[in-house]
Design an enzyme around this catalytic site. Sequence first.
Site, PDB file in Angstrom:
ATOM      1  N   TYR A 107      17.572  29.553   9.898  1.00 13.06           N
ATOM      2  CA  TYR A 107      16.435  30.311  10.406  1.00 13.06           C
ATOM      3  C   TYR A 107      16.452  30.378  11.931  1.00 13.06           C
ATOM      4  O   TYR A 107      16.681  29.373  12.614  1.00 13.06           O
ATOM      5  CB  TYR A 107      15.118  29.671   9.957  1.00 13.06           C
ATOM      6  N   LYS A 152       0.835  -1.204   0.000  1.00 18.00           N
ATOM      7  CA  LYS A 152       0.000   0.000   0.000  1.00 18.00           C
ATOM      8  C   LYS A 152       0.869   1.254   0.000  1.00 18.00           C
ATOM      9  O   LYS A 152       2.076   1.190   0.286  1.00 18.00           O
ATOM     10  CB  LYS A 152      -0.916   0.011   1.226  1.00 18.00           C
TER      11      LYS A 152
END
Length: 361
Positions: free
Chosen positions: A248, A37
């Site tokens: 950042y 899956k």
Amino acid sequence: MQSYKPVFSVDLRAIQANFTVVRSLLSPAVAVSAVVKSDAYGLGLERVVGPLWEAGCRSFFVASMEEAIRLRRRLARADIAILEGLRNGSLEAYRERRLTPVCSTPAEVAAATLAAIPYVLNLETGFGRLGLRFDELRSLLHTNPRVPELVMSHLACADDTGNSRNRLQKDRFVGMCALLAPSTPRSLAASAGVFLGADYHFDRVRTGSALYGLNNTGLEPSPFKPVVRLSARLIDIRHVQRGEAVGYMGTFLADRPTVLGIVAIGYRHGLAWQVANRLSAEFAGRSVPVIGRVSMEYCAIDLTDIPARLARIGAFVDFISATAPPENLARAAATVAQEILIRTGGACARRYRFAPSGQHP
């Protein structure tokens, strides 16, 4: 032109070997299905199923009708079960393509019975997700439904072999199955459930993560071969002084003159933002910390302790390898290794080792 897209490498022979390992842990009377899956956990459904067929796998579980159709085009004779059940696609599509829905509601069982479509019956034994409860199963049996091809449930805590909920779910499963025809094949265990013991194996095991090299139960050494490698190119080398910030919000402050390597991989490619200052990658055979926040396209690594002759622009940095399994990246990202595979495998350039022999029946 050299590509800077990160590379997600898949060893198809290792997947075959892992299928064989699972097979060896079970009685010959227990069948093994491959769970492919979510595009085979991000590894590429079409490329994975052929080698599994060559290794002896004949039964597969997919997430959706769309995945089932893709798989049927690849393997004409495989048994294919669809976990989403009868929710999408016409009944005729299941019949024509010989697809088996996993039915999780009485209405789905009724529809499969009316259309004379083989189905898998899913029971809810304590996972709290999909499947028929005991009262629903008891009421359903009064309607004389078609006998299922397989009855299944799913363990919630199989990764924790000592968890008492495993036995509770097994006992509930046995009790619910006692209402069905004794000859109905049963399936409870997925990859981790294999290690709970033979009384959890029943007639079929559905294995997914183990095929892809994941060691859910933390066995040492892992019985499974590494399958994937995640690599990205070093695209720049920079120098920062003691006290300077990186990335950042300046979450990393250099405590010494530091050599930075800028690597072309970021959260766009599935390298989770959370791994900032918590993960080490591998470069030139050595461990190198990931420093500063991960940005959309790039991250930074500390190359200060790497000899300058080895730190070459264009070289690959490994974030998953045989010695740095997906579980390491998952822990740094506060998630599970399955998510790491799906996100990185779907976003990076996939490369495959060992091509299967060709056409499959």
